[in-house]
Design a protein around this motif. Structure first.
Motif, mmCIF file in Angstrom:
data_model
loop_
_atom_site.group_PDB
_atom_site.id
_atom_site.type_symbol
_atom_site.label_atom_id
_atom_site.label_comp_id
_atom_site.label_asym_id
_atom_site.label_seq_id
_atom_site.Cartn_x
_atom_site.Cartn_y
_atom_site.Cartn_z
ATOM 1 N N LEU A 121 0.825 -1.206 0.000
ATOM 2 C CA LEU A 121 0.000 0.000 0.000
ATOM 3 C C LEU A 121 0.862 1.260 0.000
ATOM 4 O O LEU A 121 0.406 2.340 0.390
ATOM 5 N N ARG A 122 2.092 1.141 -0.487
ATOM 6 C CA ARG A 122 2.998 2.285 -0.431
ATOM 7 C C ARG A 122 2.587 3.409 -1.381
ATOM 8 O O ARG A 122 3.046 4.550 -1.220
ATOM 9 N N ASP A 123 1.699 3.132 -2.321
ATOM 10 C CA ASP A 123 1.237 4.184 -3.223
ATOM 11 C C ASP A 123 0.094 5.010 -2.624
ATOM 12 O O ASP A 123 -0.228 6.083 -3.144
ATOM 13 N N LEU A 124 -0.513 4.519 -1.544
ATOM 14 C CA LEU A 124 -1.611 5.267 -0.921
ATOM 15 C C LEU A 124 -1.061 6.392 -0.042
ATOM 16 O O LEU A 124 -0.042 6.211 0.647
ATOM 17 N N PRO A 125 -1.734 7.552 0.000
ATOM 18 C CA PRO A 125 -1.226 8.711 0.757
ATOM 19 C C PRO A 125 -1.564 8.648 2.250
ATOM 20 O O PRO A 125 -2.352 9.453 2.770
ATOM 21 N N PHE A 126 -0.965 7.688 2.947
ATOM 22 C CA PHE A 126 -1.157 7.593 4.395
ATOM 23 C C PHE A 126 -0.519 8.789 5.102
ATOM 24 O O PHE A 126 0.521 9.308 4.659
ATOM 25 N N VAL A 127 -1.138 9.210 6.210
ATOM 26 C CA VAL A 127 -0.553 10.252 7.062
ATOM 27 C C VAL A 127 -0.735 9.838 8.514
ATOM 28 O O VAL A 127 -1.656 9.081 8.856
ATOM 29 N N THR A 128 0.158 10.314 9.370
ATOM 30 C CA THR A 128 -0.038 10.183 10.816
ATOM 31 C C THR A 128 -0.449 11.548 11.357
ATOM 32 O O THR A 128 0.002 12.581 10.864
ATOM 33 N N ILE A 129 -1.317 11.554 12.363
ATOM 34 C CA ILE A 129 -1.775 12.794 12.995
ATOM 35 C C ILE A 129 -1.664 12.601 14.502
ATOM 36 O O ILE A 129 -2.386 11.783 15.087
ATOM 37 N N ASP A 130 -0.753 13.337 15.128
ATOM 38 C CA ASP A 130 -0.481 13.182 16.565
ATOM 39 C C ASP A 130 -0.172 14.541 17.173
ATOM 40 O O ASP A 130 -0.134 15.567 16.482
ATOM 41 N N GLY A 131 0.099 14.533 18.476
ATOM 42 C CA GLY A 131 0.492 15.751 19.165
ATOM 43 C C GLY A 131 1.897 16.188 18.781
ATOM 44 O O GLY A 131 2.687 15.408 18.239
ATOM 45 N N GLY A 140 -20.972 8.065 -5.518
ATOM 46 C CA GLY A 140 -22.158 7.699 -4.758
ATOM 47 C C GLY A 140 -22.068 8.054 -3.298
ATOM 48 O O GLY A 140 -22.981 7.753 -2.521
ATOM 49 N N GLY A 141 -20.944 8.674 -2.879
ATOM 50 C CA GLY A 141 -20.813 9.135 -1.498
ATOM 51 C C GLY A 141 -20.207 8.149 -0.541
ATOM 52 O O GLY A 141 -20.069 8.450 0.651
ATOM 53 N N THR A 142 -19.828 6.947 -1.011
ATOM 54 C CA THR A 142 -19.180 5.996 -0.100
ATOM 55 C C THR A 142 -17.744 6.430 0.182
ATOM 56 O O THR A 142 -17.107 7.099 -0.635
ATOM 57 N N SER A 143 -17.252 6.034 1.338
ATOM 58 C CA SER A 143 -15.889 6.378 1.758
ATOM 59 C C SER A 143 -15.108 5.106 2.020
ATOM 60 O O SER A 143 -15.599 4.179 2.678
ATOM 61 N N HIS A 144 -13.874 5.092 1.526
ATOM 62 C CA HIS A 144 -12.973 3.952 1.676
ATOM 63 C C HIS A 144 -11.871 4.381 2.647
ATOM 64 O O HIS A 144 -11.028 5.200 2.313
ATOM 65 N N LEU A 145 -11.916 3.816 3.862
ATOM 66 C CA LEU A 145 -10.968 4.210 4.907
ATOM 67 C C LEU A 145 -9.969 3.089 5.164
ATOM 68 O O LEU A 145 -10.351 1.931 5.322
ATOM 69 N N TRP A 146 -8.686 3.467 5.181
ATOM 70 C CA TRP A 146 -7.624 2.539 5.587
ATOM 71 C C TRP A 146 -7.038 3.027 6.919
ATOM 72 O O TRP A 146 -6.621 4.190 7.021
ATOM 73 N N ILE A 176 3.403 0.048 4.251
ATOM 74 C CA ILE A 176 2.987 1.390 3.863
ATOM 75 C C ILE A 176 4.191 2.319 3.916
ATOM 76 O O ILE A 176 5.258 1.975 4.448
ATOM 77 N N ARG A 177 3.997 3.524 3.390
ATOM 78 C CA ARG A 177 5.007 4.583 3.491
ATOM 79 C C ARG A 177 4.247 5.886 3.755
ATOM 80 O O ARG A 177 3.595 6.420 2.859
ATOM 81 N N SER A 178 4.307 6.350 4.992
ATOM 82 C CA SER A 178 3.575 7.561 5.369
ATOM 83 C C SER A 178 4.084 8.768 4.585
ATOM 84 O O SER A 178 5.288 8.955 4.427
ATOM 85 N N ARG A 179 3.130 9.590 4.089
ATOM 86 C CA ARG A 179 3.496 10.782 3.334
ATOM 87 C C ARG A 179 3.950 11.927 4.238
ATOM 88 O O ARG A 179 4.805 12.730 3.848
ATOM 89 N N ALA A 180 3.348 12.026 5.422
ATOM 90 C CA ALA A 180 3.666 13.175 6.279
ATOM 91 C C ALA A 180 3.349 12.856 7.727
ATOM 92 O O ALA A 180 2.438 12.082 8.031
ATOM 93 N N TYR A 228 0.698 21.648 2.688
ATOM 94 C CA TYR A 228 0.233 20.281 2.472
ATOM 95 C C TYR A 228 -0.861 20.259 1.400
ATOM 96 O O TYR A 228 -1.887 19.595 1.551
ATOM 97 N N VAL A 229 -0.621 20.970 0.323
ATOM 98 C CA VAL A 229 -1.657 21.142 -0.698
ATOM 99 C C VAL A 229 -2.110 19.814 -1.293
ATOM 100 O O VAL A 229 -3.299 19.650 -1.644
ATOM 101 N N ASP A 230 -1.214 18.835 -1.404
ATOM 102 C CA ASP A 230 -1.588 17.541 -1.976
ATOM 103 C C ASP A 230 -2.477 16.728 -1.031
ATOM 104 O O ASP A 230 -3.266 15.881 -1.491
ATOM 105 N N LEU A 231 -2.334 16.961 0.268
ATOM 106 C CA LEU A 231 -3.081 16.188 1.257
ATOM 107 C C LEU A 231 -4.363 16.877 1.703
ATOM 108 O O LEU A 231 -5.259 16.232 2.267
ATOM 109 N N TYR A 232 -4.474 18.163 1.482
ATOM 110 C CA TYR A 232 -5.599 18.948 1.999
ATOM 111 C C TYR A 232 -6.957 18.402 1.563
ATOM 112 O O TYR A 232 -7.864 18.270 2.406
ATOM 113 N N PRO A 233 -7.187 18.071 0.276
ATOM 114 C CA PRO A 233 -8.506 17.538 -0.105
ATOM 115 C C PRO A 233 -8.882 16.280 0.672
ATOM 116 O O PRO A 233 -10.041 16.115 1.080
#
Length: 731
Positions: free
Chosen positions: A248-258, A275-281, A360-364, A386-391
């Motif tokens: 899954l290294r091509d997916l834009p994973f991010v970590t969000i922490d303090g 159709g409004g469905t969301s795919h969450l990893w 995986i390979r986290s983007r940020a 973080y313009v690529d990740l903002y959407p």
């Protein structure tokens, strides 16, 4: 046929006339001489468990026949105590101080209930100490003429430990020490021990931390052999580790922490479908790949149970080489994970889920502040960074808000109880204490972790795979009735049924009080009415989350139950299910594991709470005599709790300091009312207080009301006041 515990209990029950000796029981059950030693060990284990009562003269009876209660004693600093019985033995038992000479706080004891006291408030006296809670204690060393003594740091341990000459290990008076107990107290003498470590000056911030670590029995240094085993692990993902893993290294994973976080358990990625469905990893660090069951690393992690977080310091469950290195989902490097892939419909309802090992390979490495600036404050500078990740982040926010709405609709309880954030100086001294901000960025990650935990528990539960659930039992009806009476004063209602309460009714109440002056108090009282969540192999659901299936899966770096869930999940994949032998092994081991990890969690929470209270007291000790604005957060018969507006600190205005009138506590309305002037103190009132006294040792902050302090000062400075003081001194 071997004798069972049930056989022993039934035999004692069939001989109600008097307590029986061990020999009489053995003969009555026809235990052969060759089996007597084994039988006596079984009998003693039943006494330890509280199933039979071991009386003086080595005789045995059933606890209920002797009015005996077995449990843990909590000793008040004033000397008296309460015994919390083991499950099913009734309410707490009050024990007067005169019966507690040979007892220490936390001991397992047997008490005999002698009289009822107030209705529902039994009173008793000590029969026997079953198990000692302490083998070592932290305290302040005091040197006498012939011997020394250690005064425990915990005020509930209110007896000094005598230290004979030659056993002080070079400690000087006034230093903090760790003392090992050689002889426990009895009716005629105090405990005796020898010093095993001199921690140092009590004013040193490092010593303060060490004191609390030792006080709560926390392991803060890793053994050499555990560190050596960690050193053999690779610093980077190896090519062979990628076998049988999804890439899954091509997916834009991010970590969000303090901002201060160094170990990153989880990374998230989202894709909105047509159709409004969301795919969450949700990708979680694959700690089990590196920490093998039964290894030295695993044994040490199990012993610790959890990481412990102090202001500016962490006591990790795993060595730093793992927690901050190969197991941490650091940005721009390959990392091994276990992934929960979940699909939600347009209304945030879970449609499907699957679980598998991946790389995986986290983007940020994002912080809560940065995400808050983008999705809430719409700060252009951060968005540009973080313009690529903002959407993706905006879509994450939308899904998380949908998940929150879904949980609240089913009755999940969201307590809005802010926590203190301690800002430390370079020497570890507190420079400021503020209310920790909880933004939509925090809620976003919380919702995704809750969704992953619930999905994993449902998956394993549906397949009848043994695991440690995170369970939360419904509250007792009596406590709910007391809470119902409490909120009635604030003009709120709560419908109760014979079987308890629907969590949706409680969630509606929390929504009603949101933003009101009484919000925090009602949240706190309701939280105290709840039972404590714990780990167990029996799934009874999670009342607070209104979830039928729930476990901890998302933090294996810092919680052992999560690591155990990872292991059974991996076994379920590899073999398509667990073999019967493995099921039996887990069934035998999981109950003890649940009890142990629940204990280590409570221990960590108590230590974390104490260090925060210590820092608050140290911070306010420099401000004795200063005045601050605040508001009343709680009213008790003994005084008012006031939280300051400038700092996130709470203190007590003692009833005895309210010198302008005689005040009566109205229990049903939770307020103090002056008998003559009719001045009323209740939750939400704004007041101005003076910091009167701070006891760092007792972790107590005392306030007085500014207007009353001024009156007292004026009275003392008047000629009449000075004459009164003079007379007092002469007497």
């Amino acid at each position: 046929m071997p004798v069972t515990p049930s056989d022993i209990v039934k035999f004692i029950e069939s001989r109600p006339g008097r307590p029986l000796s061990a020999r009489e029981i053995a003969e009555g059950l026809r235990i052969s001489p060759s089996q007597r030693k084994k039988f006596y060990r079984l009998l003693e284990s039943l006494a330890t468990e509280g199933l039979v009562a071991h009386l003086k003269g080595d005789r045995y009876s059933l606890p209920r026949k002797q009015n005996l209660v077995t449990g843990t004693i909590s000793v008040h600093r004033d000397g008296y105590g309460f015994v919390s019985p083991r499950e099913g033995q009734g309410p707490d038992v009050f024990v007067p101080a005169r019966f507690l000479r040979e007892v220490m706080h936390g001991d397992e004891v047997v008490v005999r209930v002698e009289r009822g006291g107030r209705p529902g408030k039994p009173e008793g006296r000590l029969v026997r100490v079953e198990k000692r809670a302490h083998t070592t204690l932290v305290g302040l060393y005091e040197q006498g003429r012939k011997f020394g003594s250690v005064h425990p740091a915990d005020p509930r341990l209110n007896q000094p430990i005598f230290v004979p000459a030659g056993q002080e290990l070079g400690a000087r008076g006034g230093e903090v020490v760790l003392v090992a107990i050689d002889a426990y107290p009895n009716e005629f003498r105090n405990a005796e021990g020898h010093i095993v470590q001199v921690l140092g000056d009590p004013s040193d911030p490092a010593v303060e931390i060490l004191s609390i670590i030792h006080k709560h029995g926390l392991s803060h240094e890793f053994p050499d052999d555990v560190l050596a085993e960690a050193d053999f692990l690779p610093e980077e993902v190896q090519p062979g580790d990628l076998e049988q893993r999804e890439d899954l290294r091509d997916l834009p994973f991010v970590t969000i922490d303090g901002e201060t976080a160094k170990d990153f358990d989880d990374a998230v990625c989202l894709r909105r479908e047509e159709g409004g469905t969301s795919h969450l990893w949700v990708a979680i660090a694959d700690v089990g790949h590196y920490v093998k069951e039964g290894s030295l690393l695993d044994q040490e992690a199990y012993l610790r149970g959890t990481s412990v977080y102090f202001p500016g310091q962490v006591i990790p469950m795993l060595p730093e080489r793992l927690s901050n290195g190969i197991c941490s989902l650091n940005p721009q490097v390959d990392r091994l994970t276990l992934v929960a892939e979940i699909v939600f419909d347009a209304k945030a309802r879970r449609q499907s889920s699957r679980f598998y090992p991946a790389v995986i390979r986290s983007r940020a490495r994002l912080t809560y502040t940065e995400v808050h600036e983008m999705v809430e404050k719409q700060l252009a500078e951060t968005i540009e960074r973080y313009v690529d990740l903002y959407p993706m982040l905006t879509e994450m926010l939308a899904l998380s808000e949908g998940l929150t709405a879904m949980r609240r609709q089913r009755g999940s309880l969201d307590f809005d109880l802010p926590e203190a954030e301690i800002i430390l100086g370079v020497r570890g001294e507190p420079e400021n204490i503020i209310k920790a901000e909880r933004t939509k960025a925090h809620r976003l990650i919380e919702e995704f972790m809750l969704a992953a935990n619930e999905a994993v528990a449902f998956f394993l539960g549906q397949r009848d795979i043994p695991l440690l659930y995170r369970v939360h039992e419904p509250p007792d009806l009596a406590k709910l009735q007391a809470f119902q009476q409490f909120i009635a004063f604030f003009n709120y209602g709560l419908n109760l049924e014979a079987e308890g309460v629907d969590p949706r009714a409680l969630q509606e109440l929390l929504a009603q009080v949101e933003g009101k002056p009484e919000e925090r108090t009602i949240n706190q009282v309701l939280l105290r009415s709840m039972k404590q969540a714990f780990y167990a192999p029996d799934n009874v659901g999670h009342f607070g989350l209104a979830a039928e299936h729930y476990c901890h899966f998302t933090s294996p770096i810092r919680r052992y139950p999560d690591l155990q869930v990872h292991r059974v999940l991996r076994q379920a994949w590899r073999a398509g299910g667990l073999a019967e032998q493995e099921r039996n092994r887990l069934a035998d081991r999981l109950p003890e594991m649940g009890e142990h990890t629940s204990r280590t969690e409570r221990r960590a929470m108590e230590a974390e709470r104490e260090i925060v209270e210590l820092k608050k007291c140290q911070f306010m000790a420099e401000r004795v005599g200063e005045a601050f604005a605040g508001y009343i957060t709680g009213v008790q018969p003994f005084g008012l709790f006031v939280e300051l507006k400038e700092f996130f600190v709470e203190g007590l205005v003692h009833l005895t300091s309210l010198s302008d009138d005689f005040y009566t506590y109205e229990e049903d309305r939770h307020r103090l009312v002056g008998q003559y002037r009719r001045r009323i103190f209740q939750v939400g009132n704004e007041v101005e207080v003076l910091v009167q006294n701070v006891s760092v040792e007792r972790r107590e902050i005392d306030f007085t009301l500014v207007d009353l302090a001024a009156q007292q000062t004026t009275a003392q400075e008047s000629p009449k006041g000075r004459r009164a003081q003079g007379k007092s001194k002469k007497r």
